[in-house]
Enzyme design. Structure first.
Site, PDB file in Angstrom:
ATOM      1  CE  LYS A 174      -1.847   3.087   2.689  1.00  0.00           C
ATOM      2  NZ  LYS A 174      -2.021   4.172   1.711  1.00  0.00           N
ATOM      3  N   GLY A 227       6.911   5.693   7.750  1.00  0.00           N
ATOM      4  CA  GLY A 227       6.024   6.856   7.790  1.00  0.00           C
ATOM      5  C   GLY A 227       6.226   7.600   9.095  1.00  0.00           C
ATOM      6  N   GLY A 232       3.086   5.056  13.002  1.00  0.00           N
ATOM      7  CA  GLY A 232       3.881   3.851  13.288  1.00  0.00           C
ATOM      8  C   GLY A 232       3.603   3.300  14.684  1.00  0.00           C
ATOM      9  CD  GLU A 249      13.799   2.081  10.029  1.00  0.00           C
ATOM     10  OE1 GLU A 249      14.019   3.165  10.609  1.00  0.00           O
ATOM     11  OE2 GLU A 249      14.340   1.022  10.365  1.00  0.00           O
ATOM     12  CB  CYS A 283      13.088   9.987   7.556  1.00  0.00           C
ATOM     13  SG  CYS A 283      14.105   8.961   6.492  1.00  0.00           S
ATOM     14  CD  GLU A 384       9.583  13.896  10.606  1.00  0.00           C
ATOM     15  OE1 GLU A 384       8.441  13.407  10.738  1.00  0.00           O
ATOM     16  OE2 GLU A 384      10.530  13.273  10.092  1.00  0.00           O
TER      17      GLU A 384
HETATM   18  P1  NAP Z   1       2.219   8.833   7.272  1.00  0.00           P
HETATM   19  O1  NAP Z   1       1.157   9.849   7.260  1.00  0.00           O
HETATM   20  O2  NAP Z   1       2.557   8.177   8.559  1.00  0.00           O
HETATM   21  O3  NAP Z   1       1.795   7.731   6.176  1.00  0.00           O
HETATM   22  C1  NAP Z   1       2.642   6.661   5.851  1.00  0.00           C
HETATM   23  C2  NAP Z   1       1.806   5.560   5.225  1.00  0.00           C
HETATM   24  O4  NAP Z   1       0.925   5.015   6.224  1.00  0.00           O
HETATM   25  C3  NAP Z   1       0.907   6.031   4.085  1.00  0.00           C
HETATM   26  O5  NAP Z   1       0.831   5.013   3.102  1.00  0.00           O
HETATM   27  C4  NAP Z   1      -0.434   6.219   4.779  1.00  0.00           C
HETATM   28  O6  NAP Z   1      -1.532   6.146   3.914  1.00  0.00           O
HETATM   29  C5  NAP Z   1      -0.408   5.034   5.732  1.00  0.00           C
HETATM   30  N1  NAP Z   1      -1.351   5.149   6.857  1.00  0.00           N
HETATM   31  C6  NAP Z   1      -1.837   6.271   7.420  1.00  0.00           C
HETATM   32  N2  NAP Z   1      -2.697   5.949   8.435  1.00  0.00           N
HETATM   33  C7  NAP Z   1      -2.719   4.605   8.501  1.00  0.00           C
HETATM   34  C8  NAP Z   1      -3.425   3.667   9.328  1.00  0.00           C
HETATM   35  N3  NAP Z   1      -4.245   4.067  10.312  1.00  0.00           N
HETATM   36  N4  NAP Z   1      -3.229   2.340   9.116  1.00  0.00           N
HETATM   37  C9  NAP Z   1      -2.398   1.921   8.137  1.00  0.00           C
HETATM   38  N5  NAP Z   1      -1.724   2.757   7.309  1.00  0.00           N
HETATM   39  C10 NAP Z   1      -1.868   4.081   7.499  1.00  0.00           C
HETATM   40  O7  NAP Z   1       3.604   9.431   6.698  1.00  0.00           O
HETATM   41  P2  NAP Z   1       3.839  10.306   5.399  1.00  0.00           P
HETATM   42  O8  NAP Z   1       3.320  11.691   5.642  1.00  0.00           O
HETATM   43  O9  NAP Z   1       3.385   9.573   4.190  1.00  0.00           O
HETATM   44  O10 NAP Z   1       5.450  10.337   5.332  1.00  0.00           O
HETATM   45  C11 NAP Z   1       6.237  11.238   6.033  1.00  0.00           C
HETATM   46  C12 NAP Z   1       6.783  10.579   7.292  1.00  0.00           C
HETATM   47  O11 NAP Z   1       7.542   9.435   6.938  1.00  0.00           O
HETATM   48  C13 NAP Z   1       7.744  11.482   8.053  1.00  0.00           C
HETATM   49  O12 NAP Z   1       7.468  11.385   9.419  1.00  0.00           O
HETATM   50  C14 NAP Z   1       9.110  10.879   7.738  1.00  0.00           C
HETATM   51  O13 NAP Z   1      10.102  11.143   8.708  1.00  0.00           O
HETATM   52  C15 NAP Z   1       8.773   9.431   7.655  1.00  0.00           C
HETATM   53  N6  NAP Z   1       9.816   8.708   6.922  1.00  0.00           N
HETATM   54  C16 NAP Z   1      10.666   7.894   7.620  1.00  0.00           C
HETATM   55  C17 NAP Z   1      11.696   7.223   6.966  1.00  0.00           C
HETATM   56  C18 NAP Z   1      12.664   6.337   7.716  1.00  0.00           C
HETATM   57  O14 NAP Z   1      13.297   5.491   7.078  1.00  0.00           O
HETATM   58  N7  NAP Z   1      12.802   6.479   9.014  1.00  0.00           N
HETATM   59  C19 NAP Z   1      11.839   7.370   5.587  1.00  0.00           C
HETATM   60  C20 NAP Z   1      10.948   8.208   4.911  1.00  0.00           C
HETATM   61  C21 NAP Z   1       9.927   8.865   5.584  1.00  0.00           C
HETATM   62  P3  NAP Z   1      -2.175   7.483   3.282  1.00  0.00           P
HETATM   63  O15 NAP Z   1      -1.165   8.054   2.365  1.00  0.00           O
HETATM   64  O16 NAP Z   1      -3.373   6.986   2.579  1.00  0.00           O
HETATM   65  O17 NAP Z   1      -2.495   8.391   4.434  1.00  0.00           O
END
Ligand code: NAP
Length: 492
Positions: A174, A227, A232, A249, A283, A384
């Protein structure tokens, strides 16, 4: 207009939901790339069932044969490198040179995983008993759920899917809802490389519905998530109830420590690259510069000049150095944090506004922003932001620098600028982060080197490198008795 559909059991399906999400170029909102069809919970369930049905045959496919498919995938990615990079830039916004780098890293990961399929080794272990021995084998878990963010829409899915498939799992993937085009294209390429029907399924849809179904479906035997920390941790709570392997992550608040003995030009250039590169949407982005007082004024003067010199523009323009925020919501979040920084008493030195100028009118561009006199209690030091915003935190010495750098719920990446061996060694030993860099930016990584964080930045085994396979496989221990005799004595 292009329509982005999901792939279930080898077929591109039209969703029954009737819900679509426009996919818009963040550098130019007039440029509508297409529309993603959002799947229903029931369709996500079907994808899990398809992956479940495909598992047995895929598990029984010899690992090097699975590896050959990955080798073909890496060749396809090389062939389509420019197309994928242009797609990333159009959909996510990062500048084209960064997008090319992302595709190359993803290709390297696939190549590496193809090689790993020839060494999915176990151990042979001598027994305490005569004519007995034991060995271990790696086994795939079954259906793995892969949930990814938008900021590396090719690299992150690929660095999860490739090791999952190499180890013999089937996958339900997904992607983030706002990057469906790249998700569809990489799945098409995996299919073209020879991944059988049902082995890799794509479900486009909202996290709350489709993501939730994947996380909670009993046939899903492991979940890998990248994410935000908020999502997470929520997911971790749900998965803990099911007791299956989970890897997350998550976010970062990565510090750069700058000591007076450093090469100041190098420190400025690399801190700026870490803070403003990819529009701060990494990130591993550098969001806090922890600078010792005696060098702080000189550092601040230079970093402000550097921030002001960046050329903002659409990523597809080869001369642009910084692209837009990914969408309106992220753009508003960044500007909201600028207001919060001001209200909390930090000194805004440059940026902080919507960027204006030729070619920027229809995009979500934010000026590179530097705050000085940021203190550890301020929200811009703790939360963040995920935008081109750097906070300077002045400290009196290395002791205070370590305390400030570690005063965060996150622990993903970090870096130090110094030429003093003892200071660097102390920093490496004491910094609370999963990755650290010496005299280089907090960002970046290589396909064969483990990647991940500690504290609020990471849960479970690391991604990439050989250790990636540890998450995607379990261990079975096999005892072999050659004696053919009944045993006496205690057996436990
Ligand atoms: P996000 O809002 O947490 O979403 C990540 C993924 O989770 C998306 O596919 C999202 O779907 C899905 N999701 C949201 N709510 C969910 C739920 N209740 N159950 C299951 N899945 C769910 O993060 P983002 O805004 O896309 O990405 C930015 C974040 O990613 C930042 O915090 C960044 O630091 C982090 N990140 C971390 C790393 C690492 O390796 N540490 C690398 C890259 C990014 P939808 O898109 O449909 O909401």
């Amino acid at each position: 207009m292009q329509v982005f559909r999901s792939l279930i059991a080898g077929k591109w399906v039209d969703s029954a939901s009737g819900k679509g999400l426009p996919n818009i170029n963040p550098a130019n909102t007039d440029d509508v790339i297409g529309e993603a069809q959002l799947c229903t919970r029931e369709e996500a369930r079907k994808a899990v069932e398809a992956a479940f049905d495909a598992f047995k045959a895929w598990k029984q496919t010899p690992a090097p044969a699975r590896g050959r498919i990955l080798t073909l995938m890496s060749r396809l990615m090389e062939k389509h490198k420019e197309e994928l990079a242009q797609m990333i830039t159009r959909e996510e916004g990062k500048v084209i040179s960064e997008a090319r780098g992302e595709v190359q890293r993803a290709t390297n990961v696939v190549e590496f995983c193809a090689g790993e399929t020839r060494r999915l080794n176990g151990e042979t272990i001598p027994s305490e008993l005569p004519s007995n021995w034991a060995y271990t084998i790696r086994e795939p878990h079954g259906v793995v759920g892969i949930i990814t963010p938008w900021n590396f829409p090719v690299a992150i899915p690929v660095w999860k899917i490739a090791p999952a498939l190499a180890a013999g799992n089937t996958v339900v993937f997904k992607p983030a809802s706002n990057t469906p085009a790249t998700a569809v294209r990489i799945v098409e390429l995996f299919k073209e490389a020879g991944v059988p029907d049902g082995v890799l399924n794509l479900v486009i849809g909202s996290g709350g519905e489709v993501g939730d179904e994947i996380v909670n479906h009993p046939a899903v035997r492991a979940v890998s998530f990248t994410g935000s920390t908020e999502i997470g941790l929520k997911m971790y709570g749900e998965i803990a109830k099911r007791g299956i392997p989970f890897q997350a992550e998550m976010g970062g608040k990565n510090p750069v420590v700058v000591l007076p003995d450093c090469d100041i030009d190098l420190a400025v250039e690399h801190t700026a690259a870490g803070a403003f590169g990819s529009t701060g949407q990494r990130c591993t982005a550098s969001s806090r510069a922890v600078v010792v007082d005696t060098i702080a004024d000189a550092f601040v003067e230079r970093i402000v000049a550097r921030a002001k010199a960046y050329r903002l523009g659409p990523g597809a323009d080869e001369t642009s150095e910084i692209g837009p925020s990914v969408d309106e919501s992220q753009f508003n979040t960044v500007l909201k944090y600028v207001d919060i920084g001001r209200e909390d008493g930090a000194t805004l030195l440059c940026g902080g506004n919507r960027a204006t100028g030729d070619g920027l009118e229809n995009g979500f561009f934010v000026e590179p922003t530097v705050f000085d006199h940021v203190t550890p209690d301020m929200r811009i030091a703790r939360e963040e932001i995920f935008g081109p915003v750097l906070g300077i935190m002045r400290v009196k010495d290395l002791d205070e620098a370590m305390a400030v750098a570690n005063d965060t719920e996150y622990g993903l990446s970090s870096s130090i600028f110094s030429n003093d061996y003892n200071s660097i060694t102390r920093f490496v030993n004491e910094i609370e982060s999963g990755m650290t860099h010496i005299n280089s930016p907090t960002t970046g990584g290589e396909a064969h080197i483990p990647f991940g964080g500690i504290k609020g930045s990471g849960i479970g085994p690391r991604e990439q490198g050989s250790v990636a396979l540890d998450f995607y496989s379990g261990m079975k221990v096999v005892y072999v008795d050659h004696t053919g005799r009944k045993r006496g004595g205690n057996l436990y």
